[in-house]
Write a protein that holds these residues in place. Structure first.
Motif, PDB file in Angstrom:
ATOM      1  N   GLN A  96      -8.953   8.631  -3.613  1.00  0.00           N
ATOM      2  CA  GLN A  96      -8.563   9.707  -3.386  1.00  0.00           C
ATOM      3  C   GLN A  96      -9.482  10.976  -2.409  1.00  0.00           C
ATOM      4  O   GLN A  96     -10.844  10.390  -2.743  1.00  0.00           O
ATOM      5  N   GLU A 119       0.590  -1.130  -0.337  1.00  0.00           N
ATOM      6  CA  GLU A 119      -0.401  -0.104   0.078  1.00  0.00           C
ATOM      7  C   GLU A 119       0.789   1.136   0.473  1.00  0.00           C
ATOM      8  O   GLU A 119       1.665   1.543   0.686  1.00  0.00           O
ATOM      9  N   GLN A 129      -4.071  10.277  -1.091  1.00  0.00           N
ATOM     10  CA  GLN A 129      -4.212   8.959  -2.268  1.00  0.00           C
ATOM     11  C   GLN A 129      -4.201   8.076  -1.725  1.00  0.00           C
ATOM     12  O   GLN A 129      -2.987   7.839  -0.965  1.00  0.00           O
ATOM     13  N   PRO A 159      -6.748   2.969  -6.867  1.00  0.00           N
ATOM     14  CA  PRO A 159      -7.310   3.862  -5.761  1.00  0.00           C
ATOM     15  C   PRO A 159      -8.559   4.189  -5.610  1.00  0.00           C
ATOM     16  O   PRO A 159      -9.171   4.546  -5.951  1.00  0.00           O
ATOM     17  N   SER A 192     -12.691   7.444  -6.155  1.00  0.00           N
ATOM     18  CA  SER A 192     -12.562   6.229  -6.251  1.00  0.00           C
ATOM     19  C   SER A 192     -13.084   5.524  -7.862  1.00  0.00           C
ATOM     20  O   SER A 192     -13.857   6.173  -8.412  1.00  0.00           O
ATOM     21  N   SER A 235      -2.930   3.480  -2.449  1.00  0.00           N
ATOM     22  CA  SER A 235      -3.051   2.836  -3.449  1.00  0.00           C
ATOM     23  C   SER A 235      -2.783   1.894  -3.265  1.00  0.00           C
ATOM     24  O   SER A 235      -1.866   1.679  -2.151  1.00  0.00           O
TER      25      SER A 235
END
Length: 489
Positions: free
Chosen positions: A209, A161, A199, A207, A280, A201
């Motif tokens: 945000q 991550e 952010q 991802p 997303s 991911s």
């Protein structure tokens, strides 16, 4: 065993006060401040030269070389590069306080291992950190100050991550005032963070945000026993390396805690995110404002903890929500709940009975007794003064009170609630419309019609249901019994 409590506290106060009243800024005064600051550090760290103090005209320059704090740490467990010394300037005032100001920046990177021994890489950068403040040696804290930072960026990454976060600017102000009694003070802080973005991911997630134009925060705490808390912290630092507390230290600590109690008279904190947006792969949404509020107040033997969450002008945009159901998504939400009548005085009395010089054997029983006294024999109440949700097809307000026991079974509780619905017929009609394409909702619309039959109408036109659930299982709605007592097992 080293007891540095008196030297660590009095040296900082007396030493800085002496320097503050010195006729001129000189090397002797700088050395005195350096030695006093070092007295709060472990001996090996102090000898490494973490703190340096130099005369600088009408003030002293204090330099913290934080990289030297890491000299004893295994670089495989924690390492950092780019850590530059932090410099600040302290100017003595005639009243024993100090003006402290600084202008620094930060740009570091490194890695550390967590408890699971997994490695995390990080970078932190702040283009500018500027502050002007007033420091009080008597409490080892600031009495007031204006603080700002610009262009803040944080990145953390593991093998699964990565998180990137940034702020444009941060500004906040600290103020204080004398408390309601001697040796106590009230503190308040408020400020704003701009251009927040985060952010997230990872290998197993798409991802995500999160952004907000601004984050406003406001907090205050009243009647803080500043000097006593300072002494407690110093005592803890002084004996941090000891595996077991001595009887003398235990008596000292308990005496300090007893003198400091109650630790506060009230505490409030509010955080508001403005123009919040979440994006997303599954869709997005946001709110014009989303706020969180925490409040603790009341006497120590009847303290209330309150929490409130509020979202206004909520929006959703997701292919996972069929267009026909979009009208049911809330446009505004307000949730408030509180736990009243907590007896922290009795909780503190139970803590004072613990033997801190021995291993925490029987800690579970001791903790249970303390919690039972906190909640008056284990019975507690949760108030929901307001839980509301509003959309294009419903407008609901709920208030409730739930009473139970911390050690109770699932049936040992009591509930009183009031449910109010505006334009309830509109809500029923919307569900019936959905049922045309989803027959499973016919049962829901039928149930809503039955519920309407129990409703009362308030003067403002809203439908009302006053619901009571008794400890014996009896359920009533607007005075009509829907269910009798449970049968004995």
């Amino acid at each position: 065993m080293r007891y540095r409590l008196m030297t660590a506290t009095s040296a900082v106060v007396l030493g800085l006060m002496t320097a503050a009243h010195a006729a001129e800024i000189d090397r002797d005064g700088a050395n005195a401040i350096r030695d006093n600051l070092n007295s709060l550090l472990p001996e090996d760290i102090a000898k490494s030269g973490v703190v340096a103090v130099n005369p600088a005209g009408a003030r002293y320059e204090i330099i913290y070389d934080l990289a030297k704090l890491l000299s004893k740490i295994n670089p495989a467990d924690f390492a950092i590069t780019g850590l530059k010394p932090i410099s600040m300037f302290a100017t003595p005032r005639d009243n024993g306080l100090w003006n402290v100001e600084g202008d620094n920046s930060l740009n570091v990177s490194g890695h550390f291992k967590g408890p699971d021994q997994k490695r995390t890489d990080f970078t932190y950068s702040i283009a500018s950190m500027v502050y002007t403040s007033v420091f009080d040696p008597a409490i080892s804290y600031f009495r007031s100050g204006d603080f700002s930072a610009r262009d803040i960026k944080v990145t953390t990454a593991t093998d699964t991550e990565q998180v990137n976060a940034s702020f444009g600017d941060m500004k906040y102000k600290l103020t204080s005032a004398d408390g309601a009694s001697a040796d106590r003070a009230d503190f308040a802080v408020n400020g704003t963070l701009t251009a927040f973005a985060e952010q997230v991911s990872g290998k197993e997630m798409p991802p995500l945000q999160i952004t907000a134009d601004t984050i406003d925060f406001d907090a205050k705490v009243n009647s803080l026993p500043t000097k006593r808390l300072r002494d407690i912290v110093v005592l803890a630092l002084d004996h941090a390396e000891e595996k077991q507390m001595s009887k003398e230290s235990e008596e000292t600590l308990k005496g300090m805690l007893r003198d400091a109690f109650p630790l506060i008279s009230s505490l409030e904190e509010t955080i508001t995110l403005n123009n919040l947006a979440v994006t997303s792969a599954a869709g997005g949404g946001g709110a014009k404002s989303f706020s969180y509020r925490l409040a603790v107040n009341g006497p120590s033997n009847a303290t209330q903890l309150g929490v409130a969450l509020n979202a206004a002008d909520v929006t959703f945009d997701s292919p996972m929500v069929p267009a026909a159901y979009s009208a049911f998504l809330p446009q505004a939400v307000d949730v408030q709940f509180a736990i009243p009548d907590m007896d922290f005085a009795a909780f503190g009395d139970e803590f004072m009975k613990l033997d801190l010089t021995k291993p925490p054997e029987g800690g579970e029983d001791a903790g249970k007794k303390a919690v039972e006294r906190l909640f008056r024999d284990g019975r507690f109440v949760i108030d929901f003064p307001k839980v509301s949700a509003k959309s294009g097809v419903y407008d609901i307000d709920i208030s409730a009170k739930v009473e139970s026991r911390i050690d109770a079974g699932k049936d040992d509780y009591a509930l009183q609630a009031s449910i109010l619905a505006r334009d309830y017929d509109k809500t029923i009609a919307a569900v019936q419309q959905l049922a045309k394409t989803n027959p499973e909702l016919n049962q829901a619309s039928f149930g809503m019609l039955m519920v309407k039959g129990f409703a009362k109408t308030d003067p403002d036109g809203r439908q009302r249901w006053d619901v009571t659930v008794s400890p014996d299982g009896t359920v009533t709605v607007n005075g009509q019994q829907l269910k009798g007592p449970d049968k004995p097992e």
